[in-house]
Design a protein around this motif. Structure first.
Motif, PDB file in Angstrom:
ATOM      1  N   ARG A 317      24.681 149.688   2.206  1.00  0.00           N
ATOM      2  CA  ARG A 317      25.359 150.304   3.360  1.00  0.00           C
ATOM      3  C   ARG A 317      26.146 151.550   2.926  1.00  0.00           C
ATOM      4  O   ARG A 317      27.324 151.745   3.292  1.00  0.00           O
ATOM      5  N   SER A 318      25.486 152.397   2.133  1.00  0.00           N
ATOM      6  CA  SER A 318      26.156 153.591   1.589  1.00  0.00           C
ATOM      7  C   SER A 318      25.388 154.879   1.887  1.00  0.00           C
ATOM      8  O   SER A 318      25.709 155.924   1.337  1.00  0.00           O
ATOM      9  N   PRO A 372      25.654 151.083  17.645  1.00  0.00           N
ATOM     10  CA  PRO A 372      26.983 150.626  17.190  1.00  0.00           C
ATOM     11  C   PRO A 372      27.213 149.131  17.417  1.00  0.00           C
ATOM     12  O   PRO A 372      27.856 148.476  16.598  1.00  0.00           O
ATOM     13  N   ARG A 375      25.351 147.434  14.590  1.00  0.00           N
ATOM     14  CA  ARG A 375      25.896 147.800  13.268  1.00  0.00           C
ATOM     15  C   ARG A 375      27.177 147.021  12.970  1.00  0.00           C
ATOM     16  O   ARG A 375      27.438 146.656  11.811  1.00  0.00           O
ATOM     17  N   ARG A 376      27.954 146.734  14.019  1.00  0.00           N
ATOM     18  CA  ARG A 376      29.200 145.990  13.811  1.00  0.00           C
ATOM     19  C   ARG A 376      28.957 144.550  13.351  1.00  0.00           C
ATOM     20  O   ARG A 376      29.836 143.910  12.782  1.00  0.00           O
ATOM     21  N   ASP A 378      26.935 143.605  11.023  1.00  0.00           N
ATOM     22  CA  ASP A 378      26.588 143.581   9.590  1.00  0.00           C
ATOM     23  C   ASP A 378      25.301 142.787   9.324  1.00  0.00           C
ATOM     24  O   ASP A 378      25.251 141.886   8.481  1.00  0.00           O
ATOM     25  N   THR A 538      23.748 152.686   6.966  1.00  0.00           N
ATOM     26  CA  THR A 538      24.799 153.711   6.973  1.00  0.00           C
ATOM     27  C   THR A 538      26.170 153.094   6.702  1.00  0.00           C
ATOM     28  O   THR A 538      26.333 151.878   6.680  1.00  0.00           O
ATOM     29  N   LYS A 539      27.171 153.967   6.559  1.00  0.00           N
ATOM     30  CA  LYS A 539      28.477 153.524   6.088  1.00  0.00           C
ATOM     31  C   LYS A 539      29.333 152.878   7.173  1.00  0.00           C
ATOM     32  O   LYS A 539      30.225 152.092   6.857  1.00  0.00           O
ATOM     33  N   SER A 540      29.103 153.217   8.458  1.00  0.00           N
ATOM     34  CA  SER A 540      29.967 152.724   9.524  1.00  0.00           C
ATOM     35  C   SER A 540      29.236 152.745  10.857  1.00  0.00           C
ATOM     36  O   SER A 540      28.123 153.272  10.957  1.00  0.00           O
ATOM     37  N   ASP A 541      29.895 152.202  11.891  1.00  0.00           N
ATOM     38  CA  ASP A 541      29.318 152.239  13.242  1.00  0.00           C
ATOM     39  C   ASP A 541      29.099 153.684  13.681  1.00  0.00           C
ATOM     40  O   ASP A 541      28.070 154.025  14.266  1.00  0.00           O
ATOM     41  N   LYS A 542      30.082 154.520  13.414  1.00  0.00           N
ATOM     42  CA  LYS A 542      29.998 155.927  13.823  1.00  0.00           C
ATOM     43  C   LYS A 542      28.850 156.635  13.115  1.00  0.00           C
ATOM     44  O   LYS A 542      28.099 157.413  13.728  1.00  0.00           O
ATOM     45  N   GLU A 543      28.718 156.380  11.819  1.00  0.00           N
ATOM     46  CA  GLU A 543      27.630 156.986  11.052  1.00  0.00           C
ATOM     47  C   GLU A 543      26.266 156.498  11.548  1.00  0.00           C
ATOM     48  O   GLU A 543      25.296 157.264  11.584  1.00  0.00           O
TER      49      GLU A 543
END
Length: 770
Positions: A317-318, A372, A375-376, A378, A538-543
């Motif tokens: 997740r990077s 999103p 993605r939250r 995980d 990706t790194k986050s929900d936003k990403e």
């Protein structure tokens, strides 16, 4: 560029000891001649006498015709035909097997056949008619339609795919070519550049017709081809005949008989198709590309400790959003985009591009609401959502269907298409091309995991888009009129038509694409593990949301590039029809251009682009399917062991999935497929639509439950297969119809069972609802 790629080579067969010949035909692959001494067949390099199975059979035969492998007879007399029979050869006997009776007697008849149907054209009591009899269908009957405009007799009849083509005599000694369109009308295909020799018309490949044509001076007849897509004629050098007495299609050319030295001379003229081999600089470019892909895989194999499932499945997740977005585009634009879409645009127009334009609006919704949400959670497998929302059985059922879809409808086509290109360009067989390309992809995907997949995708997008753009520029530069000629020809032939607002369900229309995008993108985007796995990396929900925006931004210009290639190929080959190979399928059009026209080094770059287009998607499918097998089945059924064991199992599954994909591609190569683009769409609709509706029921409703969803999945697959069997709609609709059926039936079925009692917070678009 004036040199033809496919000259003909004439060779003599043993002469017939006869004074006259009535007809030639090929029966069960063997040439058969009807002479004044009887019937003979060419077997084992010599002519052998045959017997009619029925003593009076010959008296009922008005003429023989065939398609180069199977023979047929027109039954009747010299002026009127009343029936058709199939010819078969067995133990030295020639048999007639009558087909259903003609609905009306036909005078001045012409006949032809292909693998799918028999056609008879001529004059009936109510004017000229075209009769068609489908083959291989139980209880089949002749269809009867009005013939070509005017009252002139047909001089030849041939069939290409589902269309019949008739040449008709005109005043002034010229002839005209007419095509029987699917809507019941006749399309004027222009003048024939000569006089068609009787019985010489035949189809070639998927988009060519061949004729023997005699010029205005009445000299020797020469083979010529008509390209049914570009409407361009070209003469094939290497063979000619002064006075043919009988002609038939045979193998990749023609077989004819003529008088000479008191005997009947038999001559075969076959199209010669040589391989266009890569040169040394091309091989260097390809080897450097392949080495780079293996190097990226090896780099991540050595860098990562291989003990983390998160690292192998979702790149730890990077991954930055822009790399994930490019990888999304790479996964979505496979060899289907690089080869089959240019072929589709070459054959038709830009109507399928409408799907890309509409899909962008759907992706906007997905970026804001859907990605999103998931993605939250995980997730590593998007089907974990279905377990949380419904039941473990729903997760496993949907995951199994997704695996089947990816392997059955995508991997096989994506592997076979570039193998077809490589075989066209290098001379390596399709089998070895599939094995080599699949093998390289297996190696770097199994070694590097999702990080290797995404970063090789990034490199591959640059390679394939650079090669595609160069090809377009080269074609336009090579035209005598440059951009002006390109635009004039493309617009005159309606090759850039983008929107079709008709309400015809048998066509790919704007309304159909809106319908498809609504169900395939807006409501069910999470169904595609291959795409979702990149956003989950990706790194986050936003990403994650931004990766979808990046994907959408690349999709439109990228789509125009691939459709523009097809239009450029049409303009080029309309101007240079002698540079086409009539034996190759339509899907090989762009590979042929790459091999025959581009300079050394550039050919290697674009071949690397073909590799890149296929391998980007293949690596994603292998990694994603391995993830599903490991997370949804291995961990659930065997029990969660150490992460190191799970990673090792996923690596092994990557290899197994790759090998299954190779096997399915080799199986597909055994079939003569008209458009692999259409096949991929059809298979995706039949296999992938049922389970997708489960996401809509989960995310957009609070009433759906596990029993209802299971019923919806099963019923949608069953009903879609029925629609497919009856060919009720265009294949592009199957996916959306299957999803819609799953949603409607699944929701209604859910009403028959208790509503969910568990908390749905964070599992629907109604985020704050318990």
């Amino acid at each position: 560029m004036a040199d033809t790629l496919t000259p003909m080579r004439a060779s003599a067969l043993p002469a017939l000891d006869a004074q006259a010949i009535r007809s030639l035909v090929v029966v069960d692959g063997y040439p058969v001649a009807q002479t004044d001494h009887g019937v003979v067949a060419y077997e084992d390099q010599q002519w052998r006498a045959l017997r009619w199975a029925s003593p009076d059979a010959a008296s009922h035969v008005a003429a023989l015709f065939g398609n180069g492998s199977q023979g047929y007879a027109l039954l009747g007399d010299a002026t009127t035909v009343t029936g058709v029979a199939h010819l078969s050869l067995h133990d030295g006997m020639l048999s007639l097997e009558p087909l259903p009776a003609l609905p009306k007697a036909i005078a001045h008849a012409q006949a032809t056949a292909n693998d799918n149907a028999v056609f008879v054209a001529g004059q009936a009591s109510d004017g000229n008619r075209l009769l068609r009899l489908p083959l291989g269908v139980a209880s089949t009957q002749w269809t009867d339609r009005a013939g070509w405009p005017g009252d002139a007799d047909a001089t030849s009849l041939t069939a290409q795919s589902a269309s019949a083509f008739v040449t008709v005599a005109q005043t002034g000694g010229r002839e005209r070519l007419w095509q029987a369109a699917n809507d019941g009308t006749w399309k004027d295909r222009g003048d024939v550049p000569g006089t068609v020799v009787a019985s010489s018309a035949r189809s070639m490949g998927q988009a060519h017709l061949m004729f023997l044509l005699r010029g205005a001076d009445g000299g020797a007849a020469r083979p010529a081809t008509f390209q049914t897509i570009t409407s361009a004629w070209t003469t094939l050098p290497g063979a000619s005949v002064e006075d043919p007495q009988a002609i038939t299609a045979w193998r990749n050319g023609l077989l004819w008989a003529s008088h000479a030295n008191g005997k009947i001379e038999i001559t075969s003229a076959q199209v010669q198709s040589s391989k266009l081999l890569l040169r040394w600089l091309d091989w260097i470019v390809i080897v450097v590309y392949l080495a780079a892909m293996i190097g990226i895989g090896l780099y991540f194999y050595l860098r990562e400790k291989r003990n983390s499932t998160s690292s192998f499945f979702v790149g730890g997740r990077s991954i930055p959003f822009w790399a994930a977005g490019v990888s999304l585009y790479a996964a979505n634009t496979s060899s289907i985009s690089f080869i089959a879409i240019p072929a589709k645009a070459f054959e038709s127009n830009w109507q399928y591009l409408t799907n890309n334009l509409i899909a962008v609006f759907g992706l906007m919704f997905v970026a804001v609401w859907i990605v999103p949400l998931l993605r939250r959670l995980d997730l590593m497998s998007v089907f974990s959502y279905l377990e949380t929302r419904f039941h473990p059985a729903i997760r496993m059922l949907a995951s199994a269907l997704c695996i089947l879809t990816q392997i059955g409808s995508r991997m096989s086509v994506i592997l076979f298409l570039p193998a077809l290109a490589i075989a066209t360009i290098t001379g390596i067989s399709v089998t070895w091309s599939v094995i080599l390309m699949g093998g390289f992809t297996i190696i770097y995907t199994a070694m590097g995991g999702m990080k290797a997949v995404i970063w090789t995708d990034f490199v591959q997008v640059i390679v394939k888009m650079g090669g595609a753009i160069f090809a377009i520029g080269f074609i336009v530069w090579s035209l005598h009129g440059g951009v002006g000629e390109f635009m004039h020809t493309a617009m005159a032939e309606n090759k850039m038509k983008l929107f079709d607002f008709s309400f015809d369900l048998t066509k790919a229309t704007v309304w159909g694409f809106i319908f498809l995008v609504l169900f395939d993108v807006v409501l069910t985007f999470p169904k595609d593990q291959v795409l979702m796995q990149r956003t989950l990396s990706t790194k986050s929900d936003k990403e994650a949301g931004r990766s979808i925006w990046a994907f959408a931004a690349i999709m439109i210009p990228g789509g125009f590039v691939f459709y523009l290639i097809g239009t450029a190929l049409f303009v080029f080959y309309k101007a240079h029809p002698e540079r086409m190979n009539p034996l190759l399928p339509i899907d090989a059009t762009f590979p042929l251009f790459i091999a025959a026209e581009l300079p050394m080094g550039v050919t290697g770059l674009i071949v690397a682009g073909i590799f890149a287009a296929a391998m980007a998607t293949l690596s994603g499918i292998m990694n994603s399917v391995a993830t599903l097998i490991s997370v949804d089945f291995y961990d659930k059924l065997v029990g969660e062991g150490s992460q190191k064991k799970s990673v090792f199992f996923a690596e092994m599954m990557t290899v197994v999935v790759g090998l299954i994909g190779i096997a399915s591609a080799l199986l597909l190569s055994r079939f003569d497929v008209h458009s692999l683009f259409d096949v991929s769409i059809e298979l995706a609709g039949l296999l992938g639509g049922g389970f997708a509706g489960a996401y809509t029921l989960g995310m957009f409703t609070r009433r759906a439950n596990a029993p209802g969803v299971a019923i919806g999945i099963g019923a949608s697959i069953f009903l879609t297969l029925i629609a497919w069997s009856f060919k009720l709609v265009h294949p592009y609709f199957y996916l959306a119809i299957s999803i819609m059926l799953c949603i409607v039936i699944g929701y209604l079925a859910s009403l028959c069972f208790p509503a969910p009692t568990r908390s749905l917070k964070g599992l629907t678009i109604y985020r704050d609802v318990e």
